[in-house]
Scaffold this active site. Structure first.
Site, PDB file in Angstrom:
ATOM      1  N   CYS A 144       0.833  -1.206   0.000  1.00  0.00           N
ATOM      2  CA  CYS A 144       0.000   0.000   0.000  1.00  0.00           C
ATOM      3  C   CYS A 144       0.875   1.265   0.000  1.00  0.00           C
ATOM      4  CB  CYS A 144      -0.879  -0.010   1.251  1.00  0.00           C
ATOM      5  SG  CYS A 144      -1.939   1.431   1.376  1.00  0.00           S
ATOM      6  N   HIS A 172       3.662  -8.043  13.831  1.00  0.00           N
ATOM      7  CA  HIS A 172       2.867  -7.732  12.637  1.00  0.00           C
ATOM      8  C   HIS A 172       3.776  -7.593  11.418  1.00  0.00           C
ATOM      9  CE1 HIS A 172       0.121  -5.678   9.922  1.00  0.00           C
ATOM     10  NE2 HIS A 172      -0.877  -5.989  10.734  1.00  0.00           N
ATOM     11  N   GLU A 174       3.621  -5.798   8.806  1.00  0.00           N
ATOM     12  CA  GLU A 174       3.954  -4.442   8.361  1.00  0.00           C
ATOM     13  C   GLU A 174       5.099  -3.864   9.186  1.00  0.00           C
ATOM     14  OE1 GLU A 174       0.745  -1.429   8.200  1.00  0.00           O
ATOM     15  OE2 GLU A 174       2.288  -0.023   8.872  1.00  0.00           O
ATOM     16  N   THR A 241       0.711   1.657  10.383  1.00  0.00           N
ATOM     17  CA  THR A 241      -0.359   2.501   9.833  1.00  0.00           C
ATOM     18  C   THR A 241      -1.715   2.321  10.508  1.00  0.00           C
ATOM     19  OG1 THR A 241      -0.767   0.777   8.208  1.00  0.00           O
ATOM     20  CG2 THR A 241       0.632   2.611   7.513  1.00  0.00           C
ATOM     21  N   CYS A 279      -2.378   5.741   8.550  1.00  0.00           N
ATOM     22  CA  CYS A 279      -2.928   6.025   7.218  1.00  0.00           C
ATOM     23  C   CYS A 279      -4.299   6.680   7.332  1.00  0.00           C
ATOM     24  CB  CYS A 279      -2.994   4.749   6.386  1.00  0.00           C
ATOM     25  SG  CYS A 279      -4.331   3.662   6.829  1.00  0.00           S
ATOM     26  N   SER A 309      -6.478  -8.657  12.970  1.00  0.00           N
ATOM     27  CA  SER A 309      -6.472  -7.382  12.242  1.00  0.00           C
ATOM     28  C   SER A 309      -6.263  -6.238  13.230  1.00  0.00           C
ATOM     29  CB  SER A 309      -7.806  -7.216  11.504  1.00  0.00           C
ATOM     30  OG  SER A 309      -8.024  -5.851  11.206  1.00  0.00           O
ATOM     31  N   SER A 310      -5.153  -5.552  13.062  1.00  0.00           N
ATOM     32  CA  SER A 310      -4.779  -4.479  13.991  1.00  0.00           C
ATOM     33  C   SER A 310      -5.809  -3.347  13.991  1.00  0.00           C
ATOM     34  CB  SER A 310      -3.400  -3.949  13.599  1.00  0.00           C
ATOM     35  OG  SER A 310      -3.097  -2.785  14.293  1.00  0.00           O
ATOM     36  N   ASN A 311      -6.201  -2.920  12.812  1.00  0.00           N
ATOM     37  CA  ASN A 311      -7.114  -1.760  12.774  1.00  0.00           C
ATOM     38  C   ASN A 311      -8.481  -2.126  13.341  1.00  0.00           C
ATOM     39  OD1 ASN A 311      -9.278  -1.711  10.385  1.00  0.00           O
ATOM     40  ND2 ASN A 311      -7.552  -2.971   9.768  1.00  0.00           N
ATOM     41  N   SER A 372     -10.122  -4.641   6.514  1.00  0.00           N
ATOM     42  CA  SER A 372      -9.960  -5.858   5.717  1.00  0.00           C
ATOM     43  C   SER A 372     -11.242  -6.692   5.677  1.00  0.00           C
ATOM     44  CB  SER A 372      -8.804  -6.687   6.294  1.00  0.00           C
ATOM     45  OG  SER A 372      -8.893  -6.774   7.694  1.00  0.00           O
TER      46      SER A 372
HETATM   47  S1  SF4 Z   1      -5.039   0.016   6.475  1.00  0.00           S
HETATM   48 FE1  SF4 Z   1      -4.066   1.830   5.536  1.00  0.00          FE
HETATM   49  S2  SF4 Z   1      -1.964   1.217   5.150  1.00  0.00           S
HETATM   50 FE2  SF4 Z   1      -3.105  -0.664   5.491  1.00  0.00          FE
HETATM   51  S3  SF4 Z   1      -3.717  -1.275   3.433  1.00  0.00           S
HETATM   52 FE3  SF4 Z   1      -5.386  -0.042   4.252  1.00  0.00          FE
HETATM   53  S4  SF4 Z   1      -4.975   2.039   3.504  1.00  0.00           S
HETATM   54 FE4  SF4 Z   1      -3.084   0.860   3.277  1.00  0.00          FE
END
Ligand code: SF4
Length: 390
Positions: A144, A172, A174, A241, A279, A309-311, A372
């Site tokens: 990304c 992780h 990333e 991110t 991000c 999934s972190s986010n 995701s």
């Molecule tokens: S969470 Fe942010 S950094 Fe990760 S893939 Fe999606 S847009 Fe890109």
């Protein structure tokens, strides 16, 4: 022979668009968006966050994976690991015959020039990229742009003699890829997960301390050869991110203040740099859930997304601070109106909870999903909730 690398897709966007829509689109979600992000059926009201689900990076990575399968129907196609942290999407790719190098029995050193390898949205380490390149594999790079932006800052820190302190999860992919960029450019790195770990770093900056104990505490989170007496003198801050923005800001303030306390405010520019590398998609999803919690009265929150999934985990943390919150991996976790399977915030184990849904009267649920999570899973969750409340 060096690898052939595709970084901008394979010119098959239109060819796979129908398949992607079939697999991940949801009519009900589109309808709810058009109706001010609110859904009502019988005693149920659902408020959707105004930003949720697939981010631009995930959208692109999944699209490129489908294009790859289409373009190379007769060649072995691999992913280095999960393309994104969603079991549903990874299972779909497996069903298309895409193999995962992270699976038992698969080996990078068995790959050759006939093999095609997809690099995930969160990128890969420099060492893995070099290894694939040496083997002459065809590479489909879906890293990304927001991750590339983190790498750019980390390289700048390394070239400027700053240690990269990465607010992230050391396990992780990333963060591992980002750390490898620091090393590649001759720099050091340290990964701090939270405020508690940052406090240990700040204490060492201010007063020094037990060097061996520090190295042991951060054993797996430091560049090889890291010397806290030298490498904590100049720090550049970066984030994975998908971290929680409010926590990243606090961590930045903590390091900044420690540098001032140790070296004085006049030296700060030479000692500390920071670029916000969370991000915009992560930020938008966090802002949207904060707005939902502020603007709507909800009985409970449901957050849908892979447990790794972190986010998604950070969205659940935001919700759990003020509402009963259930982080579920997929709609099947909504087992019945009496029982839900979910992973409580801050734990690593899925549990079942009984009596999660008010049995009578109106019920209002806030709903969001991680970057995701495809819309069809959100739609399926809403369909189950509807049935439970009918
Ligand atoms: S969470 Fe942010 S950094 Fe990760 S893939 Fe999606 S847009 Fe890109």
């Amino acid at each position: 022979m060096p690898s052939l690398i595709f970084r901008k897709g394979l010119d098959l966007k239109h060819a796979v668009a129908g398949m992607l829509a079939d697999n991940y689109h949801s009519d009900i979600v589109e309808r709810i968006k058009a109706e001010d992000y609110t859904y009502r059926a019988d005693r149920l009201t659902v408020h959707l966050a105004r930003e949720f689900g697939f981010c631009y990076g995930v959208d692109r990575a999944v699209d490129y994976a489908y294009q790859t399968r289409e373009r190379f129907p007769d060649r072995a196609v691999f992913l280095t690991g999960e393309i994104i942290h969603n079991p549903h999407v990874n299972d779909k790719l497996r069903a298309m015959g895409i193999r995962f190098l992270s699976d038992a029995g698969e080996r990078v050193d068995a790959l050759g020039p006939d093999d095609v390898v997809i690099l995930p949205a969160f990128g890969v380490t420099v060492a893995l990229l070099e290894s694939l390149d040496r083997r002459g594999c065809t590479l489909i790079d879906t890293t990304c742009g927001s991750v590339l932006n983190v790498w750019k800052n980390v390289r700048r820190y390394a070239e400027g003699g700053f240690t990269s302190m990465i607010h992230g999860k050391v396990w992780h992919e990333e963060t591992q890829a980002t750390a490898s960029q620091a090393v590649q450019y001759g720099g050091r790195y340290l990964v701090a997960f939270d405020r508690e770990e940052t406090q240990l770093v700040c204490d060492y900056i201010r007063r020094g301390g037990d060097r061996a104990a520090f190295l042991e505490r951060f054993e797996n989170a430091l560049a090889r050869g890291f010397d806290p007496d030298i490498d904590l003198q100049r720090i550049g801050l970066a984030n994975q991110t998908t971290m929680l923005m409010s926590e990243s800001l606090e961590i930045g303030d903590m390091i900044r203040q420690a540098m001032i306390d140790r070296y004085g405010a006049e030296s700060l520019d030479a000692r500390y740099q920071a670029f916000d590398t969370i991000c915009s998609a992560t930020q938008d999803r966090q802002d949207a859930v904060v707005a939902l919690l502020r603007d709507q009265v909800v009985d409970l929150m449901i957050v849908i997304g892979g447990y790794n999934s972190s986010n998604t985990a950070n969205l659940a943390r935001i919700c759990a601070a003020s509402r009963p919150t259930f982080h579920i991996a997929d709609p099947d976790c909504l087992t019945s109106r009496d029982e839900i399977r979910h992973r409580p915030i801050g734990t690593k184990t899925e549990v079942s909870t009984a009596g999660w849904l008010p049995a009578q009267g109106p019920v209002t649920i806030g709903l969001t999903s991680g970057a995701s999570t495809p819309d069809n899973l959100v739609g399926a969750a809403i369909a189950r909730l509807t049935a439970f409340c009918a």
